[in-house]
Design an enzyme around this catalytic site. Structure first.
Site, PDB file in Angstrom:
ATOM      1  N   THR A   1      44.253  45.247  43.340  1.00  6.25           N
ATOM      2  CA  THR A   1      45.377  46.402  43.463  1.00  6.25           C
ATOM      3  C   THR A   1      45.050  47.852  45.056  1.00  6.25           C
ATOM      4  O   THR A   1      46.187  48.095  45.600  1.00  6.25           O
ATOM      5  CB  THR A   1      45.291  48.080  42.319  1.00  6.25           C
ATOM      6  OG1 THR A   1      44.932  46.668  41.192  1.00  6.25           O
ATOM      7  CG2 THR A   1      46.125  48.822  42.062  1.00  6.25           C
ATOM      8  N   CYS A   2      43.801  47.813  44.955  1.00 13.45           N
ATOM      9  CA  CYS A   2      43.404  49.171  46.307  1.00 13.45           C
ATOM     10  C   CYS A   2      43.771  48.350  48.082  1.00 13.45           C
ATOM     11  O   CYS A   2      44.189  48.718  49.118  1.00 13.45           O
ATOM     12  CB  CYS A   2      41.458  49.109  46.709  1.00 13.45           C
ATOM     13  SG  CYS A   2      41.191  49.796  44.496  1.00 13.45           S
ATOM     14  N   ASP A   3      43.493  46.200  48.287  1.00 14.36           N
ATOM     15  CA  ASP A   3      43.700  45.988  48.817  1.00 14.36           C
ATOM     16  C   ASP A   3      45.505  45.665  49.129  1.00 14.36           C
ATOM     17  O   ASP A   3      45.599  46.146  50.641  1.00 14.36           O
ATOM     18  CB  ASP A   3      43.618  44.190  48.832  1.00 14.36           C
ATOM     19  CG  ASP A   3      43.839  43.340  49.543  1.00 14.36           C
ATOM     20  OD1 ASP A   3      44.889  43.151  50.069  1.00 14.36           O
ATOM     21  OD2 ASP A   3      42.987  42.644  50.485  1.00 14.36           O
TER      22      ASP A   3
END
Length: 168
Positions: free
Chosen positions: A59-61
């Protein structure tokens, strides 16, 4: 104070919740070369501050890639900062591997200066919770999103709209 969960478990946030209309708190974080970076380093520009727990998660990527792609349409008067507690070396390596060149990744691992100033430091994990802040060129906060479940995506469209509105 914002209420968040991480993998459905309630978490405690450290610091002060930031609200629309507030003067954006200053902070000191580290760039990938270990040099200090503050909010004032981008004074006079609109800032999109994207906060992620760790660039090494899906998700952060995706969040960082999304804002990197949006940078061109937002123009040179906008700075996109991604803040996490990842080490600066890991951020630099991740950016190189991911082809990220329009977002500045910044590390809050040393002092939690950003995390405490913006109320996004997760006490139990020493990570930052997923959130978005838009700060206009006069250092006023114009948009805030504390994502209630830290493993879920923020509202990208609203964040981009807020940046465009803050530029006018």
């Amino acid at each position: 104070m914002a209420q968040i969960t991480f993998k459905q478990n309630p978490m405690t946030l450290i610091g002060n919740e930031v609200k629309v209309g507030d003067t954006a708190p200053d902070f000191t974080v580290l760039a990938n070369d270990l040099s200090p970076v503050t909010l004032q380093d981008s004074k006079g520009k609109t800032r999109l501050i994207s906060v992620v727990p760790s660039l090494d998660t899906g998700t952060c990527d995706a969040q960082t890639r999304k804002f990197n792609e949006s940078a061109a349409e937002l123009g040179d008067d906008v700075v996109i900062l991604t803040v996490s507690n990842d080490l600066p070396f890991a951020q630099k390596r991740w950016c190189a591997a991911a082809g990220i060149d329009s977002v500045q990744t910044l590390s809050d691992h040393r002092d939690l200066s950003f995390g405490e100033a913006y109320g996004v430091a997760i006490e139990e994990l020493r990570l930052l919770t997923r959130s978005i802040f838009v700060v206009d060129n006069n250092d006023k906060v114009t948009y805030v999103e504390y994502v209630s479940e830290a493993t879920e995506h923020p509202n990208y469209e609203k964040a981009i709209e807020a940046v465009k509105a803050a530029k006018n």
